[in-house]
Design an enzyme around this catalytic site. Structure first.
Site, mmCIF file in Angstrom:
data_model
loop_
_atom_site.group_PDB
_atom_site.id
_atom_site.type_symbol
_atom_site.label_atom_id
_atom_site.label_comp_id
_atom_site.label_asym_id
_atom_site.label_seq_id
_atom_site.Cartn_x
_atom_site.Cartn_y
_atom_site.Cartn_z
ATOM 1 N N ASP A 67 -28.887 38.676 61.632
ATOM 2 C CA ASP A 67 -27.502 38.264 61.418
ATOM 3 C C ASP A 67 -26.656 38.440 62.681
ATOM 4 O O ASP A 67 -27.077 39.062 63.653
ATOM 5 C CB ASP A 67 -26.873 39.050 60.247
ATOM 6 C CG ASP A 67 -27.249 40.527 60.245
ATOM 7 O OD1 ASP A 67 -27.666 41.034 61.313
ATOM 8 O OD2 ASP A 67 -27.123 41.166 59.203
ATOM 9 N N ASN A 136 -24.650 49.400 49.483
ATOM 10 C CA ASN A 136 -24.548 48.581 48.270
ATOM 11 C C ASN A 136 -25.838 47.796 48.020
ATOM 12 O O ASN A 136 -25.876 46.928 47.152
ATOM 13 C CB ASN A 136 -23.345 47.631 48.367
ATOM 14 C CG ASN A 136 -23.469 46.673 49.549
ATOM 15 O OD1 ASN A 136 -24.484 46.659 50.235
ATOM 16 N ND2 ASN A 136 -22.443 45.869 49.771
ATOM 17 N N HIS A 138 -27.348 45.832 50.273
ATOM 18 C CA HIS A 138 -27.501 44.578 51.024
ATOM 19 C C HIS A 138 -28.635 44.666 52.036
ATOM 20 O O HIS A 138 -28.958 45.730 52.546
ATOM 21 C CB HIS A 138 -26.174 44.123 51.655
ATOM 22 C CG HIS A 138 -25.728 44.881 52.865
ATOM 23 N ND1 HIS A 138 -24.405 45.002 53.216
ATOM 24 C CD2 HIS A 138 -26.415 45.543 53.839
ATOM 25 C CE1 HIS A 138 -24.316 45.685 54.340
ATOM 26 N NE2 HIS A 138 -25.509 46.026 54.729
ATOM 27 N N GLU A 143 -24.955 40.275 50.348
ATOM 28 C CA GLU A 143 -24.205 41.245 49.554
ATOM 29 C C GLU A 143 -24.541 41.109 48.066
ATOM 30 O O GLU A 143 -25.031 40.051 47.646
ATOM 31 C CB GLU A 143 -22.700 40.999 49.763
ATOM 32 C CG GLU A 143 -22.248 41.026 51.212
ATOM 33 C CD GLU A 143 -22.217 42.426 51.803
ATOM 34 O OE1 GLU A 143 -22.674 43.386 51.148
ATOM 35 O OE2 GLU A 143 -21.731 42.588 52.937
HETATM 36 C C1 F6R Z 1 -27.656 44.481 60.181
HETATM 37 C C2 F6R Z 1 -28.230 44.558 58.857
HETATM 38 C C3 F6R Z 1 -27.646 45.429 57.807
HETATM 39 C C4 F6R Z 1 -27.947 46.915 58.048
HETATM 40 C C5 F6R Z 1 -27.341 47.773 56.957
HETATM 41 C C6 F6R Z 1 -27.585 49.238 57.158
HETATM 42 O O1 F6R Z 1 -28.419 43.606 60.984
HETATM 43 O O2 F6R Z 1 -29.186 43.913 58.632
HETATM 44 O O3 F6R Z 1 -28.165 45.029 56.563
HETATM 45 O O4 F6R Z 1 -29.325 47.089 58.063
HETATM 46 O O5 F6R Z 1 -25.955 47.543 56.894
HETATM 47 O O6 F6R Z 1 -26.942 49.655 58.312
HETATM 48 P P1 F6R Z 1 -27.080 51.175 58.831
HETATM 49 O O7 F6R Z 1 -28.466 51.298 59.330
HETATM 50 O O8 F6R Z 1 -26.046 51.277 59.906
HETATM 51 O O9 F6R Z 1 -26.788 52.058 57.653
#
Ligand code: F6R
Length: 236
Positions: A67, A136, A138, A143
């Site tokens: 992303d 959450n 994701h 989401e």
């Molecule tokens: C970003 C992504 C997100 C993160 C998720 C967890 O490329 O894919 O899904 O993996 O928000 O982020 P952290 O590791 O910062 O808790």
């Protein structure tokens, strides 16, 4: 699902890097899917170490990130383009043209999503996709919703995700509100998935995602239907 319990974050990072490194050794022209966020930072550090100390060779490897924030230039230190170069790409021998992230400055978001999806398919699909998980549930920026998003899409971030991301910004208002993200369908097409989950604050969502009902309200739960998933946990 193959679940590995690491004793701490360092061990999680070493194991994840060894699995990715193994993939690159087995298939030097692997297509790797990468994630941003705090969790994979240690994995990238270990990959850099494997490259420097053991000669892990990325010269034929191709990468696609999950992303990118929309309306965010690559010079912005919060862009995922910046993050990936800072933590990984600037420190290994990957070719510049082999690195792909969605173009967050594209004029036409929909056309960019279609282009990205097509590029992944033309590269032969992702061999190994690295994932983190949001509080959450994701994955990428998919989401919780009443349906699973199929392809790369222009996604509106939820308040919970904007709050989580605001730790990197001075003001909450500056946090991007939308992003371009691979869809759940794009992620599920990867031949192998490696998910890294770290921290006691992720314990509840990890249990829901890995062992709870499969539902778009917990997007990561769909991984229970994937044939080749490894999850490395360091959650206590
Ligand atoms: C970003 C992504 C997100 C993160 C998720 C967890 O490329 O894919 O899904 O993996 O928000 O982020 P952290 O590791 O910062 O808790």
């Amino acid at each position: 699902m193959n679940v590995i319990y690491a004793k701490n974050y360092q061990e999680l990072s070493e194991k994840a890097a060894l699995l990715i490194g193994g993939q690159v050794i087995r298939k030097p022209d692997s297509v790797l899917g990468f994630a941003t966020g705090s969790t994979p930072i240690g994995t990238y550090q270990e990959l850099v170490r494997l490259h420097r100390e053991s000669g892990l060779d990325f010269s034929r490897t191709v990468t696609f990130n999950l992303d990118e924030y929309f309306d965010c230039p690559i010079s912005d230190t919060n862009s995922y383009h910046y993050f990936m170069h800072d933590h990984l790409f600037n420190h290994i021998n990957i070719k510049k043209e082999s690195v792909h992230l969605p173009d967050g400055m594209a004029k036409d978001a929909q056309a960019e999503c279609e282009r990205y999806e097509k590029m992944i398919a033309e590269a032969g699909g992702v061999d190994l996709q690295l994932l983190g998980i949001g509080h959450n549930g994701h994955i990428g920026f998919n989401e919780p919703d009443d349906h699973f998003v199929l392809n790369t899409q222009h996604i509106t971030l939820t308040d919970s995700t904007i709050n989580a991301n605001s730790r990197f910004y001075k003001n909450r208002e500056d946090v991007p509100k939308t992003a371009l993200s691979m869809g759940i369908g794009t992620i599920m097409k990867a031949k192998q998935i490696l998910m890294v989950i770290s921290g006691t604050d992720k314990k509840v969502i990890a249990e829901k995602a890995l062992f709870g009902p499969v539902t778009p309200q917990v997007p990561a739960s769909i991984l229970q239907f994937h044939q080749n998933v490894t999850v490395i946990l360091a959650i206590d």
